[in-house]
Scaffold this motif. Structure first.
Motif, PDB file in Angstrom:
ATOM      1  N   VAL A 178      20.791 -12.494  -1.562  1.00  0.00           N
ATOM      2  CA  VAL A 178      19.734 -12.746  -2.556  1.00  0.00           C
ATOM      3  C   VAL A 178      18.457 -13.144  -1.824  1.00  0.00           C
ATOM      4  N   THR A 179      18.446 -14.345  -1.278  1.00  0.00           N
ATOM      5  CA  THR A 179      17.346 -14.732  -0.389  1.00  0.00           C
ATOM      6  C   THR A 179      17.994 -15.247   0.886  1.00  0.00           C
ATOM      7  N   TRP A 180      17.806 -14.469   1.942  1.00  0.00           N
ATOM      8  CA  TRP A 180      18.472 -14.744   3.214  1.00  0.00           C
ATOM      9  C   TRP A 180      18.291 -16.205   3.620  1.00  0.00           C
ATOM     10  N   PRO A 181      19.318 -16.921   4.036  1.00  0.00           N
ATOM     11  CA  PRO A 181      20.699 -16.463   4.287  1.00  0.00           C
ATOM     12  C   PRO A 181      21.661 -16.704   3.116  1.00  0.00           C
ATOM     13  N   ILE A 182      21.135 -16.863   1.900  1.00  0.00           N
ATOM     14  CA  ILE A 182      21.993 -17.217   0.767  1.00  0.00           C
ATOM     15  C   ILE A 182      22.412 -15.969  -0.011  1.00  0.00           C
ATOM     16  N   ARG A 183      23.736 -15.810  -0.176  1.00  0.00           N
ATOM     17  CA  ARG A 183      24.286 -14.661  -0.899  1.00  0.00           C
ATOM     18  C   ARG A 183      24.577 -15.014  -2.347  1.00  0.00           C
ATOM     19  N   LEU A 184      24.810 -13.962  -3.130  1.00  0.00           N
ATOM     20  CA  LEU A 184      24.986 -14.134  -4.571  1.00  0.00           C
ATOM     21  C   LEU A 184      26.056 -15.163  -4.922  1.00  0.00           C
ATOM     22  N   TYR A 185      27.194 -15.121  -4.219  1.00  0.00           N
ATOM     23  CA  TYR A 185      28.290 -16.020  -4.574  1.00  0.00           C
ATOM     24  C   TYR A 185      28.059 -17.454  -4.101  1.00  0.00           C
TER      25      TYR A 185
END
Lengths: 249, 154
Positions: free
Chosen positions: A62-69
């Motif tokens: 989604v917004t690096w380094p954070i993923r959807l889950y």
């Protein structure tokens, strides 16, 4: 997005070895795995899928380094808590939960002053609330904790701010399983905000979950005989407002 | 008989509002039109604020002395957005926390001018502490987006 920046800042400080050391790589996914596994045991949790490391790590960026889950959903939900005088509480419940200390703190609205390294105002609030409640060693004194983490990695910054570990050691706490549901201090037994985010009630929910745990009514996610719990919630798009409560049996 | 489905309707509320900017922000934004990045300084603690601030958060003083900076800054932190959000550019794009000169405050802005083949390569193109400079928009109206984006200093 500010949230991704906050986390990047945190990881960067860790990668540089001081004052937070020991997290050169992104570790937020591991918090998500822990919380999403807990949600499986909570019939009120919104998301009860995608709990394996592979599923979290392969979910869209989604917004690096954070993923959807690692991101909270938008949920519908409601929470009710009944607050009463000591006498009335004893009439209403055989296992009333006591508010030993509760307080809030607000940061400036002007975001330019922020360095996005940590939750510095939460640290101040914790000191105040712990003093009122007689908490000396949070890791030992608390039996359960619910922390507001709309983005999984926030939990690590909160461990630091709340003094669950020496500053900068939050990653070790996670790696060693200390905050898993059968660990020394289970955190986010409900699955946390990462799994259920019903707006404002999501903040109240942290307190309600601790009350349920202390009352022994947390069903499949019940921790064994907790007596003292910590509930944390925050608001504002950069986390300007924090509330902490120490609840006891 | 299957499980009855609950219907969902999509809608959004449109809200118009205006924000009075006050003296400090007005002066700061006006300068952007002239391709100037200003800061104001607290007379008590000496900290420089970029963007300008109406008061010093520590001293509660009005920062009265103004300075012009060359606009160069460093990247304090950044993220790369991979999803489309309302009122935001098409992904991928980079949002950075940028400290101009020796300012005590940072500004949030886009980082552009990067070379990459695939979006996944973007995070590797930026490093914390990297020097950046403003790229000015053609049409400037007194708005933070008068700076189109910041780019790495070559």
């Amino acid at each position: 997005m500010g949230d991704a920046v906050v986390e990047k800042r945190h990881l960067r400080a860790e990668a540089q070895g001081g004052p937070r050391s020991g997290a050169p790589e992104h570790i937020g996914w591991k918090v998500a795995v822990k919380d999403r596994l807990n949600a499986l045991k909570n019939p009120y949790a919104h998301l009860r899928h995608g709990f394996s490391p592979e599923e979290v790590l392969e979910s869209p960026m989604v917004t690096w380094p954070i993923r959807l889950y690692e991101c909270c959903p938008t949920s519908s939900g409601a929470v009710a808590m009944i607050l009463a005088s000591a006498e009335r509480a004893k009439e209403l419940s055989g296992t009333p939960v006591w508010v030993r200390a509760v307080s809030s703190i607000a940061d400036t609205f002007l975001s330019g002053f922020k360095v996005y390294r940590d939750f510095d105002k939460l640290k101040i609030l914790a000191k105040r609330v712990y003093e009122k409640a007689g908490i000396r060693n949070p890791l030992k004194d608390f039996d359960v904790a619910e922390l507001f983490n709309p983005f999984a990695p926030f939990e690590l910054m909160e461990y630091d701010a709340l003094g669950f570990c020496e500053e900068g050691k939050s990653v070790s706490l996670l790696r060693d399983g200390v905050t898993e549901i059968d660990g020394e201090l289970p955190v986010n037994m409900s699955g946390g905000v990462v799994c259920t985010n019903s707006g404002i009630s999501s903040a109240v929910n942290r307190h309600a979950e601790i009350a349920l745990q202390l009352m022994g009514k947390a069903e499949g996610r019940q921790v064994k005989s907790p007596e003292v719990g910590l509930a944390h919630s925050w608001g504002g798009n950069m986390g300007q407002f924090h509330t902490l409560a120490v609840l006891t049996l | 008989m299957g499980t009855p489905q609950v219907m969902k309707k999509e809608y959004n509320m449109h809200l118009d509002f205006s924000l009075p900017l006050g003296k400090a922000y007005t002066k700061w934004m006006q300068a952007l039109k002239e391709k100037k990045i200003l800061g104001n300084t607290c007379g008590k603690c000496g900290r420089i604020f970029v963007p300008a601030k109406p008061f010093c958060e520590i001293c509660f003083e009005e920062p009265r002395e103004w300075v012009e900076l060359d606009g160069r800054g460093i990247v304090e932190s950044f993220t790369v957005c991979f999803e489309k959000f309302r009122n935001c550019p098409d992904p991928p794009y980079v949002v950075g926390i940028i400290r101009i000169g020796d300012a005590a405050t940072c500004m949030t802005h886009f980082i552009g001018g990067l070379a990459y083949q695939r979006p996944e390569e973007i995070p590797g193109q930026i490093r914390i502490g990297m020097a950046v400079e403003p790229v000015w928009a053609e049409n400037r109206t007194g708005d933070p987006l008068d700076i189109a984006y910041f780019r790495p200093v070559k």
